[in-house]
Design a protein around this motif. Structure first.
Motif, PDB file in Angstrom:
ATOM      1  N   THR A  50     -52.092  77.738  70.824  1.00  0.00           N
ATOM      2  CA  THR A  50     -51.127  78.464  71.641  1.00  0.00           C
ATOM      3  C   THR A  50     -50.494  79.601  70.856  1.00  0.00           C
ATOM      4  N   ARG A  51     -50.138  79.327  69.611  1.00  0.00           N
ATOM      5  CA  ARG A  51     -49.495  80.358  68.796  1.00  0.00           C
ATOM      6  C   ARG A  51     -50.431  81.530  68.542  1.00  0.00           C
ATOM      7  N   LEU A  52     -51.691  81.238  68.244  1.00  0.00           N
ATOM      8  CA  LEU A  52     -52.640  82.311  67.997  1.00  0.00           C
ATOM      9  C   LEU A  52     -52.943  83.084  69.279  1.00  0.00           C
ATOM     10  N   GLU A  53     -52.955  82.377  70.400  1.00  0.00           N
ATOM     11  CA  GLU A  53     -53.154  83.045  71.682  1.00  0.00           C
ATOM     12  C   GLU A  53     -52.007  84.011  71.976  1.00  0.00           C
ATOM     13  N   ARG A  54     -50.780  83.600  71.647  1.00  0.00           N
ATOM     14  CA  ARG A  54     -49.629  84.483  71.852  1.00  0.00           C
ATOM     15  C   ARG A  54     -49.793  85.781  71.069  1.00  0.00           C
ATOM     16  N   GLY A  55     -50.354  85.670  69.879  1.00  0.00           N
ATOM     17  CA  GLY A  55     -50.518  86.844  69.036  1.00  0.00           C
ATOM     18  C   GLY A  55     -51.452  87.886  69.609  1.00  0.00           C
ATOM     19  N   ARG A  56     -52.239  87.507  70.628  1.00  0.00           N
ATOM     20  CA  ARG A  56     -53.191  88.451  71.204  1.00  0.00           C
ATOM     21  C   ARG A  56     -52.515  89.533  72.038  1.00  0.00           C
ATOM     22  N   ILE A  57     -51.208  89.401  72.283  1.00  0.00           N
ATOM     23  CA  ILE A  57     -50.528  90.499  72.981  1.00  0.00           C
ATOM     24  C   ILE A  57     -50.560  91.765  72.137  1.00  0.00           C
ATOM     25  N   LEU A  58     -50.849  91.636  70.840  1.00  0.00           N
ATOM     26  CA  LEU A  58     -50.947  92.809  69.967  1.00  0.00           C
ATOM     27  C   LEU A  58     -52.312  93.479  70.058  1.00  0.00           C
ATOM     28  N   ASP A  59     -53.254  92.860  70.795  1.00  0.00           N
ATOM     29  CA  ASP A  59     -54.582  93.466  70.934  1.00  0.00           C
ATOM     30  C   ASP A  59     -54.506  94.793  71.681  1.00  0.00           C
ATOM     31  N   ASN A  60     -53.540  94.904  72.595  1.00  0.00           N
ATOM     32  CA  ASN A  60     -53.307  96.173  73.284  1.00  0.00           C
ATOM     33  C   ASN A  60     -52.461  97.046  72.357  1.00  0.00           C
ATOM     34  N   PHE A  61     -52.997  98.166  71.949  1.00  0.00           N
ATOM     35  CA  PHE A  61     -52.310  98.987  70.950  1.00  0.00           C
ATOM     36  C   PHE A  61     -50.978  99.538  71.459  1.00  0.00           C
ATOM     37  N   TYR A  62     -50.884  99.787  72.757  1.00  0.00           N
ATOM     38  CA  TYR A  62     -49.736 100.507  73.291  1.00  0.00           C
ATOM     39  C   TYR A  62     -48.615  99.617  73.819  1.00  0.00           C
ATOM     40  N   SER A  63     -48.912  98.421  74.242  1.00  0.00           N
ATOM     41  CA  SER A  63     -47.862  97.605  74.843  1.00  0.00           C
ATOM     42  C   SER A  63     -48.107  96.127  74.541  1.00  0.00           C
ATOM     43  N   PRO A  64     -47.079  95.377  74.172  1.00  0.00           N
ATOM     44  CA  PRO A  64     -45.702  95.827  74.025  1.00  0.00           C
ATOM     45  C   PRO A  64     -45.478  96.550  72.701  1.00  0.00           C
ATOM     46  N   ALA A  65     -44.509  97.467  72.705  1.00  0.00           N
ATOM     47  CA  ALA A  65     -44.045  98.044  71.445  1.00  0.00           C
ATOM     48  C   ALA A  65     -43.270  96.960  70.700  1.00  0.00           C
ATOM     49  N   VAL A  66     -43.568  96.757  69.419  1.00  0.00           N
ATOM     50  CA  VAL A  66     -42.956  95.656  68.668  1.00  0.00           C
ATOM     51  C   VAL A  66     -42.255  96.175  67.430  1.00  0.00           C
ATOM     52  N   TRP A  67     -40.983  95.806  67.313  1.00  0.00           N
ATOM     53  CA  TRP A  67     -40.221  96.016  66.087  1.00  0.00           C
ATOM     54  C   TRP A  67     -39.982  94.639  65.481  1.00  0.00           C
ATOM     55  N   ALA A  68     -40.288  94.490  64.219  1.00  0.00           N
ATOM     56  CA  ALA A  68     -40.087  93.209  63.535  1.00  0.00           C
ATOM     57  C   ALA A  68     -39.164  93.421  62.345  1.00  0.00           C
ATOM     58  N   MET A  69     -38.023  92.748  62.370  1.00  0.00           N
ATOM     59  CA  MET A  69     -37.061  92.826  61.273  1.00  0.00           C
ATOM     60  C   MET A  69     -37.021  91.462  60.584  1.00  0.00           C
ATOM     61  N   PHE A  70     -37.220  91.457  59.273  1.00  0.00           N
ATOM     62  CA  PHE A  70     -37.264  90.216  58.502  1.00  0.00           C
ATOM     63  C   PHE A  70     -36.124  90.169  57.491  1.00  0.00           C
ATOM     64  N   ASP A  71     -35.545  89.004  57.325  1.00  0.00           N
ATOM     65  CA  ASP A  71     -34.735  88.784  56.132  1.00  0.00           C
ATOM     66  C   ASP A  71     -35.689  88.722  54.938  1.00  0.00           C
ATOM     67  N   GLU A  72     -35.246  89.150  53.783  1.00  0.00           N
ATOM     68  CA  GLU A  72     -36.111  89.139  52.602  1.00  0.00           C
ATOM     69  C   GLU A  72     -36.639  87.741  52.294  1.00  0.00           C
ATOM     70  N   ALA A  73     -35.907  86.714  52.740  1.00  0.00           N
ATOM     71  CA  ALA A  73     -36.345  85.334  52.514  1.00  0.00           C
ATOM     72  C   ALA A  73     -37.708  85.061  53.151  1.00  0.00           C
ATOM     73  N   VAL A  74     -38.017  85.737  54.261  1.00  0.00           N
ATOM     74  CA  VAL A  74     -39.310  85.546  54.926  1.00  0.00           C
ATOM     75  C   VAL A  74     -40.451  85.922  53.993  1.00  0.00           C
ATOM     76  N   LEU A  75     -40.229  86.975  53.198  1.00  0.00           N
ATOM     77  CA  LEU A  75     -41.257  87.440  52.272  1.00  0.00           C
ATOM     78  C   LEU A  75     -41.339  86.570  51.038  1.00  0.00           C
ATOM     79  N   ARG A  76     -40.188  86.114  50.563  1.00  0.00           N
ATOM     80  CA  ARG A  76     -40.127  85.434  49.263  1.00  0.00           C
ATOM     81  C   ARG A  76     -40.420  83.940  49.332  1.00  0.00           C
TER      82      ARG A  76
END
Length: 279
Positions: free
Chosen positions: A139-165
């Motif tokens: 299900t989670r990987l299927e949700r990620g397929r909304i990014l297959d369309n280059f134009y929609s939805p427009a996505v902004w992702a803001m991370f706390d630095e903890a996500v990276l570290r």
């Protein structure tokens, strides 16, 4: 957990099989002979009319060299398994024309790689069977397929630095995950911002937020904490969430600065991988 119907899933499964088959230069008849299935059965699967069983999926994966893809996505055909509090948010997510996310601790689901998602879903206080985990993963990987369309939805992702570290899984898992985010950002599919530790407290520190806009619906906000989540549709509350996001965004690094930090942290993980392989 709740089961969410997914009427398009068999069609998507069939479309992917046809794409992979044609990519391998095979006709339906040629593939049927190699995987010991009738051509008619393959035609029905590609048309979204039939569901392959596990053995069918395994043979397709082996023949087409798809690394378990078709077996892994079988659970999606039975419906999406999601947390009860996330059901409404997932329905809106699929319709959104713009999504702005803030993640305090983990990479958001639509941006997770399979290895990272598997680590997240295999952890936690409540143990899961392999079957339950695989349904959630599909299900989670299927949700990620909304990014297959280059134009929609427009996505902004803001991370706390903890996500990276915070290392989820191994350094190799983190390398792959951060490279995936960098690739999406470099290709202009998503916009990224990082809130560095040095900023201290900020307006969104307390939890995950997803803001969603639509063509023909008013915007909504989804906020989430431990074992809980709330979908807000009341305009005053949604505006407050949007305002908090804007305040936090003002404290975040720019898109280019964030990309530079992502690349730097990725290199740190790559160094750890190299040390593991060449002590």
């Amino acid at each position: 957990m709740a089961i969410e119907d997914n009427p398009r899933s068999r069609e998507k499964y069939g479309e992917e099989l046809r794409r992979r088959r044609e990519g391998a230069g095979l006709t339906q008849e040629e593939l049927s002979q190699r995987v010991v299935m009738s051509r008619t059965h393959i035609a029905h699967i590609e048309a979204g009319r039939r569901r392959p069983d596990v053995e069918d999926a395994r043979r397709l994966d082996q023949m087409l060299g798809t690394d378990g893809f078709f077996e892994r996505f079988l659970p999606v055909l039975d419906g999406r398994k999601v947390s009860e509090h996330f059901k409404g948010a997932m329905e809106f997510e699929a319709k959104a024309t713009e999504i702005r996310l803030y993640a305090p601790k983990l990479v958001p689901g639509i941006l997770q790689t399979p290895a990272y998602a598997r680590e997240v879903l295999s952890s936690g206080a409540s143990p899961r069977t392999a079957e339950d985990r695989d349904k959630l993963l599909a299900t989670r990987l299927e949700r990620g397929r909304i990014l297959d369309n280059f134009y929609s939805p427009a996505v902004w992702a803001m991370f706390d630095e903890a996500v990276l570290r915070r290392p989820i899984g191994s350094p190799a898992v983190m390398c792959e995950q951060l490279r995936h985010i960098v690739s999406l950002a470099e290709s202009h599919r998503i916009r990224v911002h990082v809130l560095p530790f040095a900023r201290g407290y900020h307006a969104l520190l307390e939890g995950f937020v997803s803001l969603m806009w639509f063509e023909d619906l008013p915007p909504v906000a989804y906020v989430e904490g431990l074992k809980s989540g709330r979908l807000w549709e009341l305009p005053p509350v949604v505006r407050e969430c949007q305002k908090a996001y804007d305040h936090a965004l003002g404290d975040a690094l720019s898109h280019q600065e964030s990309l530079a930090l992502l690349r730097s942290v990725t290199e740190d993980y790559e160094h750890e991988v190299q040390q593991t392989h060449h002590p």
